[in-house]
Design a protein around this motif. Structure first.
Motif, PDB file in Angstrom:
ATOM      1  N   PRO A   1       0.986  -1.219   0.196  1.00  0.00           N
ATOM      2  CA  PRO A   1       0.004  -0.029   0.027  1.00  0.00           C
ATOM      3  C   PRO A   1       0.746   1.280   0.102  1.00  0.00           C
ATOM      4  O   PRO A   1       0.454   2.329  -0.749  1.00  0.00           O
ATOM      5  CB  PRO A   1      -0.883  -0.134   1.275  1.00  0.00           C
ATOM      6  N   ALA A   2       1.953   1.283   0.763  1.00  0.00           N
ATOM      7  CA  ALA A   2       2.851   2.387   0.818  1.00  0.00           C
ATOM      8  C   ALA A   2       3.333   2.732  -0.582  1.00  0.00           C
ATOM      9  O   ALA A   2       3.096   4.231  -0.888  1.00  0.00           O
ATOM     10  CB  ALA A   2       4.000   2.305   1.897  1.00  0.00           C
ATOM     11  N   PHE A   3       3.725   1.783  -1.128  1.00  0.00           N
ATOM     12  CA  PHE A   3       4.404   2.119  -2.633  1.00  0.00           C
ATOM     13  C   PHE A   3       3.368   2.722  -3.696  1.00  0.00           C
ATOM     14  O   PHE A   3       3.166   3.609  -4.226  1.00  0.00           O
ATOM     15  CB  PHE A   3       5.082   0.928  -3.228  1.00  0.00           C
ATOM     16  N   ARG A   4       2.274   1.971  -3.374  1.00  0.00           N
ATOM     17  CA  ARG A   4       1.103   2.201  -4.335  1.00  0.00           C
ATOM     18  C   ARG A   4       0.456   3.541  -4.141  1.00  0.00           C
ATOM     19  O   ARG A   4       0.015   4.404  -5.218  1.00  0.00           O
ATOM     20  CB  ARG A   4       0.078   1.222  -4.319  1.00  0.00           C
ATOM     21  N   GLU A   5       0.279   4.048  -3.007  1.00  0.00           N
ATOM     22  CA  GLU A   5      -0.294   5.506  -2.691  1.00  0.00           C
ATOM     23  C   GLU A   5       0.891   6.293  -3.248  1.00  0.00           C
ATOM     24  O   GLU A   5       0.575   7.375  -3.824  1.00  0.00           O
ATOM     25  CB  GLU A   5      -0.278   5.590  -1.162  1.00  0.00           C
ATOM     26  N   THR A   6       2.135   6.213  -3.251  1.00  0.00           N
ATOM     27  CA  THR A   6       3.185   7.019  -3.543  1.00  0.00           C
ATOM     28  C   THR A   6       3.118   7.054  -5.109  1.00  0.00           C
ATOM     29  O   THR A   6       3.292   7.940  -5.706  1.00  0.00           O
ATOM     30  CB  THR A   6       4.528   6.517  -2.970  1.00  0.00           C
ATOM     31  N   TYR A   7       3.167   5.782  -5.598  1.00  0.00           N
ATOM     32  CA  TYR A   7       2.920   5.936  -6.866  1.00  0.00           C
ATOM     33  C   TYR A   7       1.828   6.704  -7.911  1.00  0.00           C
ATOM     34  O   TYR A   7       2.164   7.439  -8.876  1.00  0.00           O
ATOM     35  CB  TYR A   7       3.154   4.395  -7.639  1.00  0.00           C
ATOM     36  N   ALA A   8       0.871   6.506  -7.192  1.00  0.00           N
ATOM     37  CA  ALA A   8      -0.443   7.210  -7.639  1.00  0.00           C
ATOM     38  C   ALA A   8      -0.180   8.644  -7.541  1.00  0.00           C
ATOM     39  O   ALA A   8      -0.333   9.501  -8.271  1.00  0.00           O
ATOM     40  CB  ALA A   8      -1.750   6.879  -6.651  1.00  0.00           C
ATOM     41  N   TRP A   9       0.546   9.095  -6.526  1.00  0.00           N
ATOM     42  CA  TRP A   9       0.806  10.645  -6.423  1.00  0.00           C
ATOM     43  C   TRP A   9       1.821  11.042  -7.464  1.00  0.00           C
ATOM     44  O   TRP A   9       1.722  11.966  -8.157  1.00  0.00           O
ATOM     45  CB  TRP A   9       1.581  10.757  -4.826  1.00  0.00           C
ATOM     46  N   LEU A  10       2.677  10.243  -7.800  1.00  0.00           N
ATOM     47  CA  LEU A  10       3.998  10.418  -8.875  1.00  0.00           C
ATOM     48  C   LEU A  10       3.069  10.718 -10.289  1.00  0.00           C
ATOM     49  O   LEU A  10       3.336  11.563 -10.983  1.00  0.00           O
ATOM     50  CB  LEU A  10       4.749   9.342  -8.817  1.00  0.00           C
TER      51      LEU A  10
END
Length: 181
Positions: A1-10
């Motif tokens: 989840p941490a990566f996926r949230e950040t990737y969505a932000w990117l």
């Protein structure tokens, strides 16, 4: 989840084009330090964006730890108890950040088993093969290094130690081909 949230932000902020990213790909980055991870995934990103993305992932992971969503593998505490009771002095050398180290140390009451927990951020994200020499100054060997990534094997070789490769982790099995056990 941490990566996926950040990737969505990117993606939302147009730092990169959206592409499918598998759970296996994400798992392959676990165990790498954040500089290695972002340089391998999106090397073209400006450094300040990589730093912000790394901060976002770490903050999310620390929040998950603090809200008791992080868990250890079944049987891990029992193994640690056995090793501790057998008289082994245990240390951790991780490619994690300082806040992640501190959160884990507190959440899992790790001081009952481990004498020290070293993170790579405290050493400017140097590889474990360099950090281990600082560890040796405080805790002279011999060592048995246990890990699930090739960087753990390299660390064992750098301090002339045996290496136990663990297949439970996130590395690829071929990373452990040179393990002693």
């Amino acid at each position: 989840p941490a990566f996926r949230e950040t990737y969505a932000w990117l993606v939302e902020n147009r730092y990169c084009e959206e592409q499918p990213i598998s759970s296996e790909q994400i798992a392959g980055w676990l165990g790498l330090n954040s500089k290695e991870m972002w340089n391998s995934f999106l090397p073209q990103l400006p450094q300040e964006v990589k730093d912000e993305a790394s901060h976002r992932v770490c903050s999310s992971m620390v929040e998950q730890i603090k809200t008791h969503k992080a868990v250890w593998y079944s049987g891990a505490k029992e193994v640690l108890n056995e090793l501790y009771e057998a008289g082994y002095q245990m240390l951790i050398l991780s490619n994690c950040k300082i806040s992640y180290r501190k959160s884990h140390w507190k959440e899992f009451a790790m001081k009952k088993w481990f004498s020290a927990f070293y993170d790579c951020e405290s050493y400017d994200f140097a590889p474990k093969t360099e950090i281990i020499h600082n560890v040796q100054n405080q805790f002279p060997g011999p060592y048995i290094v246990i890990g699930d990534r090739y960087s753990d094997l390299e660390c064992a070789r750098a301090c002339d130690s045996l290496f136990v490769g663990c297949k439970y982790g996130f590395g690829k099995e071929n990373e452990l081909e040179e393990a002693d056990y």
